[in-house]
Design an enzyme around this catalytic site. Structure first.
Site, PDB file in Angstrom:
ATOM      1  N   GLY A   1      -7.691  52.613 105.905  1.00  0.00           N
ATOM      2  CA  GLY A   1      -6.580  51.964 105.217  1.00  0.00           C
ATOM      3  C   GLY A   1      -5.219  52.492 105.599  1.00  0.00           C
ATOM      4  O   GLY A   1      -4.199  51.868 105.298  1.00  0.00           O
TER       5      GLY A   1
ATOM      6  N   THR B   1      -1.645  54.544 105.944  1.00  0.00           N
ATOM      7  CA  THR B   1      -0.594  54.916 105.000  1.00  0.00           C
ATOM      8  C   THR B   1      -0.514  53.946 103.831  1.00  0.00           C
ATOM      9  O   THR B   1      -0.402  54.354 102.673  1.00  0.00           O
ATOM     10  CB  THR B   1       0.761  54.977 105.718  1.00  0.00           C
ATOM     11  OG1 THR B   1       0.710  55.971 106.740  1.00  0.00           O
ATOM     12  CG2 THR B   1       1.878  55.328 104.748  1.00  0.00           C
TER      13      THR B   1
ATOM     14  N   LYS C   1       3.746  51.397  94.889  1.00  0.00           N
ATOM     15  CA  LYS C   1       4.123  50.221  94.103  1.00  0.00           C
ATOM     16  C   LYS C   1       3.386  50.196  92.773  1.00  0.00           C
ATOM     17  O   LYS C   1       3.870  49.610  91.791  1.00  0.00           O
ATOM     18  CB  LYS C   1       3.872  48.940  94.884  1.00  0.00           C
ATOM     19  CG  LYS C   1       4.995  48.581  95.844  1.00  0.00           C
ATOM     20  CD  LYS C   1       5.429  49.753  96.678  1.00  0.00           C
ATOM     21  CE  LYS C   1       6.577  49.507  97.606  1.00  0.00           C
ATOM     22  NZ  LYS C   1       6.875  50.727  98.404  1.00  0.00           N
TER      23      LYS C   1
ATOM     24  N   GLY D   1      17.550  62.548 101.279  1.00  0.00           N
ATOM     25  CA  GLY D   1      17.432  61.326 102.068  1.00  0.00           C
ATOM     26  C   GLY D   1      17.664  60.106 101.202  1.00  0.00           C
ATOM     27  O   GLY D   1      16.924  59.874 100.237  1.00  0.00           O
TER      28      GLY D   1
ATOM     29  N   GLU E   1      13.270  54.605  96.299  1.00  0.00           N
ATOM     30  CA  GLU E   1      12.202  54.122  95.422  1.00  0.00           C
ATOM     31  C   GLU E   1      11.697  55.240  94.517  1.00  0.00           C
ATOM     32  O   GLU E   1      11.520  55.055  93.309  1.00  0.00           O
ATOM     33  CB  GLU E   1      11.064  53.535  96.254  1.00  0.00           C
ATOM     34  CG  GLU E   1      11.433  52.219  96.923  1.00  0.00           C
ATOM     35  CD  GLU E   1      10.338  51.663  97.809  1.00  0.00           C
ATOM     36  OE1 GLU E   1       9.189  52.147  97.722  1.00  0.00           O
ATOM     37  OE2 GLU E   1      10.612  50.735  98.596  1.00  0.00           O
TER      38      GLU E   1
ATOM     39  N   ASP F   1       2.868  51.395 113.321  1.00  0.00           N
ATOM     40  CA  ASP F   1       4.012  52.303 113.286  1.00  0.00           C
ATOM     41  C   ASP F   1       4.195  53.110 114.560  1.00  0.00           C
ATOM     42  O   ASP F   1       5.317  53.493 114.905  1.00  0.00           O
ATOM     43  CB  ASP F   1       3.869  53.280 112.114  1.00  0.00           C
ATOM     44  CG  ASP F   1       3.925  52.600 110.760  1.00  0.00           C
ATOM     45  OD1 ASP F   1       3.966  51.353 110.722  1.00  0.00           O
ATOM     46  OD2 ASP F   1       3.913  53.302 109.738  1.00  0.00           O
TER      47      ASP F   1
ATOM     48  N   HIS G   1      13.582  24.545  88.968  1.00  0.00           N
ATOM     49  CA  HIS G   1      14.441  25.206  87.984  1.00  0.00           C
ATOM     50  C   HIS G   1      13.594  25.625  86.782  1.00  0.00           C
ATOM     51  O   HIS G   1      12.712  24.884  86.359  1.00  0.00           O
ATOM     52  CB  HIS G   1      15.546  24.252  87.514  1.00  0.00           C
ATOM     53  CG  HIS G   1      16.366  24.801  86.393  1.00  0.00           C
ATOM     54  ND1 HIS G   1      17.385  25.701  86.595  1.00  0.00           N
ATOM     55  CD2 HIS G   1      16.279  24.609  85.050  1.00  0.00           C
ATOM     56  CE1 HIS G   1      17.911  26.016  85.430  1.00  0.00           C
ATOM     57  NE2 HIS G   1      17.264  25.363  84.464  1.00  0.00           N
TER      58      HIS G   1
END
Length: 453
Positions: free
Chosen positions: A38, A40, A50, A176, A183, A303, A436
């Site tokens: 899986g 990172t 999350k 950083g 987050e 990555d 809407h």
């Protein structure tokens, strides 16, 4: 020596899916992973973080309920052990799902161990030598630890280790001011910690336009997060049971320090030299438009190739490789339109170029912005921070880029992502009839307000 049709090194978002597609085509595949299936996203990125963001938002909503007529008596307490356990459950469910899926495939050999090249067609793992005409690298990246004074004298956290924390920091110093750091900063502030963000550069989220960066800083400051930009001479020292953090003129008495200063590819211990695989100065594997390295039969996905640091870009690398090598297609890396999100609350959804990049290109451009305070859905939900922004080419009428920093911005941005991928010009999109009340319904209005700059 064991022979395979293909060897996949690394089980992030691209590797397992590509290995599975090849097995479906009758190939014999070895999937090698040194730690957890899986990558990172599942184990130390998207899924656990999350999940933590969701817990933090639940705490925030509970504390602000009175503004909506919902009164919760007593103090809102956060049980960090339950928070951590919930995130771990989400991770383990996903990881175990991968284990069951891949382990049940005929022709798939899942091998846990550290793979190294012995030559362009051979790798060694656990004392065995494997060979295949095609080798795919999906080895991901890890946090960068900068050489800052005193850093070796303190116990610091990274984006990987902080998700194991089951206690609440008294004061978290985040080194950083980019996406990962921001987050975690908001998340832990909402859990109840004091938080300071320390950024060496002049702006948070420096990849964004200045108006976006400034709005992000305002959102964080409004929640009581200390923001320190242009922070030079960052240094650390032990201070009793805490950590003294110096950043320019600021001195912070922290209990915990999170280092969130970027990531680097996991390519330094693969024996790439033995295979002749080229990398750039930062260690990213050099690939062409179809993800092939300079060595025939070796490809790099995700990555580690430097062409995206997101789960969705890694998965798209799988799609490109599968289309070209299995399905006879001709898909190119250069066709990908960059898109991503920053998961603070409200989130930032981004696609294409920034206004700064568009101006630098020399094109004649048009720009439109709209505050979220003029979006009905945002007002109804009582969440009016942020704004919407779109950039277009004044001559071709092509949509060049967009940003939605606001409630549901990470979802609403997909209307523009889809339009850009379909090549839809902004006048055509203006005539859509959205639902809407939604955030997305303002996209045609936003486009209608485009003005030359």
């Amino acid at each position: 020596m064991k022979s395979f049709d293909a060897i996949v090194i690394g089980a992030g978002q691209a590797g397992p899916s590509l290995a599975a597609r090849m097995v479906e085509k009758g190939m014999k595949v070895a999937l090698i992973e040194r730690k957890f299936l899986g990558g990172t996203c599942v184990n130390a990125g998207c899924m656990p973080t999350k999940t933590l963001v969701a817990s933090a938002r639940a705490a925030y909503v509970a504390r602000t309920g009175a503004a909506y007529g919902v009164n919760i008596p007593g103090e809102i307490a956060v049980d960090m052990k339950v928070v951590r356990a919930r995130a771990e459950t989400v991770t383990m469910n996903a990881r175990n799902g991968l284990i069951g899926w891949l382990g049940g495939m005929d022709g798939m050999s899942v091998i846990y161990g550290h793979a190294r090249f012995e030559g362009p067609k051979t790798v060694s793992v656990n004392g065995e030598t494997l060979t295949a005409p095609r080798i795919f690298l999906n080895v991901g990246a890890r946090p960068v630890i900068p050489e800052l004074p005193g850093i070796d004298e303190i116990d610091y956290l990274t984006s990987t280790s902080i998700i194991q924390l089951d206690t609440l920091p008294r004061h978290l110093a985040v080194i950083g001011g980019s996406y990962i750091g921001l987050e975690f900063a908001q998340m832990y502030r909402r859990f109840g910690a004091e938080v300071s963000v320390i950024e060496h550069g002049p702006k948070l989220a420096s990849r964004e336009d200045e108006d976006i960066s400034d709005a992000i800083a305002d959102i964080l400051r409004a929640e009581g997060i200390g923001v320190h930009t242009d922070a030079g001479n960052i240094a650390f020292a032990r201070n009793g049971s805490g950590i003294s953090v110096t950043a320019g003129s600021a001195k912070i008495d922290a209990s915990h320090v999170l280092i969130a200063t970027g990531r680097k590819p996991n390519t330094d211990d693969l024996g790439l030299d033995a295979a002749g695989v080229a990398t750039d100065q930062r260690g990213y594997i050099t690939v062409d438009d179809r993800l092939a390295t300079n060595v025939e039969g070796i490809f790099a996905l995700g990555d580690c190739n430097g062409h995206g640091a997101f789960t969705h870009t890694s998965y798209n690398d799988f799609e490109i490789a599968a289309a070209n090598l299995i399905d006879g297609g001709d898909r190119k890396l250069s066709s990908r339109i960059p898109a991503y999100a920053l998961y603070i609350d409200p989130p930032l959804g981004r696609v294409g170029v920034t206004e700064k990049q568009a101006r630098a290109s020399g094109r004649k451009i048009m720009v439109s912005t709209r505050p979220m305070s003029r979006v009905g859905r945002a007002n109804e939900r009582g969440e009016t921070k942020g704004f919407m922004k779109v950039i277009a080419d004044a001559e071709t009428r092509e949509i060049l880029g967009a940003a939605i920093l606001g409630i549901e911005g990470d979802e609403a941005i997909h209307g523009l992502i889809d339009a850009m991928n379909a090549g839809t010009t902004y006048p055509a999109l203006q005539w859509s009839v959205p639902i809407h009340p939604t955030v997305s319904e303002l996209i045609p209005t936003l486009l209608g307000d485009l003005k030359p700059v």
